[in-house]
Design a protein around this motif. Sequence first.
Motif, PDB file in Angstrom:
ATOM      1  N   PHE A 165       0.815  -1.218   0.000  1.00 57.15           N
ATOM      2  CA  PHE A 165       0.000   0.000   0.000  1.00 57.15           C
ATOM      3  C   PHE A 165       0.846   1.263   0.000  1.00 57.15           C
ATOM      4  O   PHE A 165       1.828   1.371   0.727  1.00 57.15           O
ATOM      5  N   ASP A 166       0.411   2.226  -0.804  1.00 58.37           N
ATOM      6  CA  ASP A 166       1.068   3.526  -0.856  1.00 58.37           C
ATOM      7  C   ASP A 166       0.608   4.421   0.283  1.00 58.37           C
ATOM      8  O   ASP A 166       1.297   5.378   0.632  1.00 58.37           O
ATOM      9  N   ALA A 167      -0.554   4.120   0.840  1.00 57.57           N
ATOM     10  CA  ALA A 167      -1.082   4.908   1.950  1.00 57.57           C
ATOM     11  C   ALA A 167      -2.071   4.062   2.734  1.00 57.57           C
ATOM     12  O   ALA A 167      -2.668   3.123   2.204  1.00 57.57           O
ATOM     13  N   VAL A 168      -2.225   4.411   4.011  1.00 60.07           N
ATOM     14  CA  VAL A 168      -3.180   3.731   4.888  1.00 60.07           C
ATOM     15  C   VAL A 168      -4.021   4.794   5.575  1.00 60.07           C
ATOM     16  O   VAL A 168      -3.487   5.731   6.168  1.00 60.07           O
ATOM     17  N   GLU A 169      -5.341   4.651   5.480  1.00 60.06           N
ATOM     18  CA  GLU A 169      -6.274   5.577   6.134  1.00 60.06           C
ATOM     19  C   GLU A 169      -7.176   4.776   7.056  1.00 60.06           C
ATOM     20  O   GLU A 169      -7.973   3.945   6.595  1.00 60.06           O
ATOM     21  N   ILE A 170      -7.054   5.001   8.364  1.00 63.64           N
ATOM     22  CA  ILE A 170      -7.932   4.376   9.351  1.00 63.64           C
ATOM     23  C   ILE A 170      -8.910   5.453   9.802  1.00 63.64           C
ATOM     24  O   ILE A 170      -8.514   6.429  10.439  1.00 63.64           O
ATOM     25  N   VAL A 171     -10.169   5.280   9.433  1.00 68.10           N
ATOM     26  CA  VAL A 171     -11.169   6.343   9.618  1.00 68.10           C
ATOM     27  C   VAL A 171     -12.260   5.897  10.586  1.00 68.10           C
ATOM     28  O   VAL A 171     -12.447   4.713  10.851  1.00 68.10           O
ATOM     29  N   SER A 172     -12.989   6.864  11.121  1.00 64.18           N
ATOM     30  CA  SER A 172     -14.078   6.552  12.055  1.00 64.18           C
ATOM     31  C   SER A 172     -15.360   6.186  11.328  1.00 64.18           C
ATOM     32  O   SER A 172     -16.225   5.503  11.891  1.00 64.18           O
ATOM     33  N   SER A 173     -15.505   6.646  10.084  1.00 64.32           N
ATOM     34  CA  SER A 173     -16.683   6.309   9.286  1.00 64.32           C
ATOM     35  C   SER A 173     -16.319   6.425   7.810  1.00 64.32           C
ATOM     36  O   SER A 173     -15.315   7.046   7.447  1.00 64.32           O
ATOM     37  N   LYS A 174     -17.139   5.800   6.987  1.00 66.43           N
ATOM     38  CA  LYS A 174     -16.926   5.858   5.544  1.00 66.43           C
ATOM     39  C   LYS A 174     -18.180   6.442   4.891  1.00 66.43           C
ATOM     40  O   LYS A 174     -19.228   5.809   4.882  1.00 66.43           O
ATOM     41  N   ASP A 175     -18.026   7.641   4.362  1.00 66.95           N
ATOM     42  CA  ASP A 175     -19.130   8.263   3.644  1.00 66.95           C
ATOM     43  C   ASP A 175     -18.575   8.933   2.388  1.00 66.95           C
ATOM     44  O   ASP A 175     -17.381   8.824   2.089  1.00 66.95           O
ATOM     45  N   THR A 176     -19.438   9.603   1.665  1.00 66.43           N
ATOM     46  CA  THR A 176     -19.018  10.225   0.411  1.00 66.43           C
ATOM     47  C   THR A 176     -17.860  11.189   0.611  1.00 66.43           C
ATOM     48  O   THR A 176     -16.883  11.187  -0.162  1.00 66.43           O
ATOM     49  N   THR A 177     -17.935  11.994   1.650  1.00 68.29           N
ATOM     50  CA  THR A 177     -16.873  12.961   1.937  1.00 68.29           C
ATOM     51  C   THR A 177     -15.550  12.270   2.221  1.00 68.29           C
ATOM     52  O   THR A 177     -14.482  12.751   1.814  1.00 68.29           O
TER      53      THR A 177
END
Length: 233
Positions: free
Chosen positions: A144-156
Amino acid sequence: MSLSITTIGFDADDTLWQNEQFFRTSEGQFASLLAPHVDTTDLSDRLLAVEKRNLDLYGFGIKGFTLSLVETALEVSEGNVPASVIAEILAAGREMLRHPVETLPQVRETLAQLTERYRLVLITKGDLFDQERKLAQSGLGDFFDAVEIVSSKDTTTYERIFKRHGDGATRSMMIGNSLKSDVVPAIEAGSWGVFVPHELTWALEHVEAPIGATRFRQIEHLGELPPLLREIG
């Protein structure tokens, strides 16, 4: 201007490695622990209601699930569940956090093939420490070139991530086992959304498939992704 795909986002849990099956196993253990103390007929529904109620407070992941198990035990027993049962619930949560990572079939081979041509981004939601642990144990991090651990997944979320790590949402694709979190919002952001069904998907992740969407696709496993990308062009 070319609109070819340059960036591919991947969900992690139940897309790259097993996850939900451990929650189901723990839920079964939970029911067995409570059986001597309460009527467990509608226990799954009661637990799901508590999990849904707690999402905004605890987010997604094992720690929030464990707290919801404890809360449900107290609620259905009207506070009478023994402390020993609470201790066993907490122990089950710790065991989940220690469980070895089991990657799904054809994941490594597919990532190795795609990383030569595309920017790959891991986009996962849940507890930061646990997701970092699973990624490290999986041995997939270097793809992976980047890793994003997010609290939610929406359009934004997808608009922001694909702008940050790629050429924008319209030149990106999102792969995952959740229509609600991985596919539908990515398509709404302008990306391609590829649904890879898993035999176990959490009830709160179920929505109707966007069958009529031009950029919606479904594959049975990740090994079908490279041919799909060649077909799309």
